[in-house]
Enzyme design. Sequence first.
Site, PDB file in Angstrom:
ATOM      1  N   LYS A 164       0.830  -1.208   0.000  1.00 53.67           N
ATOM      2  CA  LYS A 164       0.000   0.000   0.000  1.00 53.67           C
ATOM      3  C   LYS A 164       0.865   1.258   0.000  1.00 53.67           C
ATOM      4  O   LYS A 164       0.515   2.262  -0.635  1.00 53.67           O
ATOM      5  CB  LYS A 164      -0.920   0.008   1.223  1.00 53.67           C
ATOM      6  CG  LYS A 164      -1.976  -1.079   1.221  1.00 53.67           C
ATOM      7  CD  LYS A 164      -3.008  -0.861   0.140  1.00 53.67           C
ATOM      8  CE  LYS A 164      -4.128  -1.892   0.227  1.00 53.67           C
ATOM      9  NZ  LYS A 164      -5.127  -1.720  -0.854  1.00 53.67           N
ATOM     10  N   LYS A 179      -8.852 -14.004 -10.431  1.00 54.42           N
ATOM     11  CA  LYS A 179     -10.137 -14.094  -9.762  1.00 54.42           C
ATOM     12  C   LYS A 179     -10.907 -12.789  -9.905  1.00 54.42           C
ATOM     13  O   LYS A 179     -10.357 -11.741 -10.263  1.00 54.42           O
ATOM     14  CB  LYS A 179      -9.943 -14.422  -8.282  1.00 54.42           C
ATOM     15  CG  LYS A 179      -9.298 -13.317  -7.450  1.00 54.42           C
ATOM     16  CD  LYS A 179      -9.224 -13.738  -5.987  1.00 54.42           C
ATOM     17  CE  LYS A 179      -8.652 -12.611  -5.129  1.00 54.42           C
ATOM     18  NZ  LYS A 179      -8.622 -12.972  -3.694  1.00 54.42           N
ATOM     19  N   LYS A 195     -12.856  -6.188  -7.492  1.00 61.64           N
ATOM     20  CA  LYS A 195     -13.297  -4.832  -7.830  1.00 61.64           C
ATOM     21  C   LYS A 195     -12.227  -4.064  -8.584  1.00 61.64           C
ATOM     22  O   LYS A 195     -12.503  -3.379  -9.571  1.00 61.64           O
ATOM     23  CB  LYS A 195     -13.677  -4.084  -6.546  1.00 61.64           C
ATOM     24  CG  LYS A 195     -14.826  -4.698  -5.780  1.00 61.64           C
ATOM     25  CD  LYS A 195     -15.015  -4.009  -4.437  1.00 61.64           C
ATOM     26  CE  LYS A 195     -16.028  -4.740  -3.583  1.00 61.64           C
ATOM     27  NZ  LYS A 195     -16.164  -4.147  -2.232  1.00 61.64           N
TER      28      LYS A 195
END
Length: 358
Positions: free
Chosen positions: A115, A223, A226
């Site tokens: 992140k 997979k 979003k």
Amino acid sequence: MIKDKEVVLSGIRPTGNLHLGNYYGALSKFVRLQETHDCLFFIADLHALTTNTDPDELHRNVKSILAEYLAAGIDPDKVSIFVQSDVPELSELYLLLNMHVGIGELMRTASFKDKARQCLGLSRENCSDSDDESIEKEIIGASTNKRVCAGLLTYPTLMAVDILAQKARWVPVGKDQLQHLELTRRFARRFNQFYGVEEFIEPDNFEFGDAPVKVPGLDGSGKMGKSEGNCIYLVDDPKVLRKKVMRAVTDEGPKEPNSPLSEPIANLFTLMELTSDPAVVQQFRDAYADCSIRYGDLKKQLAEDILKVTTPIRERINDILADDDYMRRVLARGADRARQQASQTLAEVRHIMGIRKI
């Protein structure tokens, strides 16, 4: 809620609508779990703040997640559903537990480093493990307007508090959260050993016993997710859903009988196995095996079968979203239960740490 049963806790960040992968990977399993365990499901709006979410969007997303959970079959008469920020005791416990958490161990977590790279605009492909020191220097002495918020660094502490405050025994997590769960166990053990108490339970990952469900996306690989933009959302109307499925990636088709499935086609069959009648799946497998398959027909069938699953859920979602009073009642009841346990835990922790009335 089920009394005298082991507590299971799960939270989800309100970052957008839920998709078919969420439904088969988690929600449908939670519906089974609520029959056998004392379940608490919460919407982690405080965790979502680490991504600087737009305030109005955050509020909408909280409502959407709640409606989608309820529409998928989560029963507020059997479980507690609440919003994280409706339990203010968590914030104080977050402060207190941070006194026993090291900056170094937080900075070494894989999710924080990933992140942090994103926040600093650094490509993961262009970084190696040896770049961690330079990343730390960039975080501390960044000369640009880019920054890594402290909340992102202490994300594992807040996650630990979510779990420990409720004395949860089990926490269903995916592979990306296993390190955070292990940190929770470490923090609990450290606190207990430091003060010579048995205050916190060391939670374990709840494994449902059946094979993990990996719901593939429509882009031919990986997979459903979003961020990948390859989702079928539970709220997609029929027109949107059919268009998405018809645009799914395929290949040029089998050239020889009994050819192996390419990844894009294997993904479509995986979706079909989740949503279609077994006889229908076999029909298309046979057609693939003898080279008579028409991908357009397969996609049309798949779209209709997915709609049989999502249409009743979508209709319930819309009904729930139109009833603010009902949603408020559900959340108030869930928050009341969550606060009872969290306030008890907080009182115990304050006393243990020496924060007492004169």
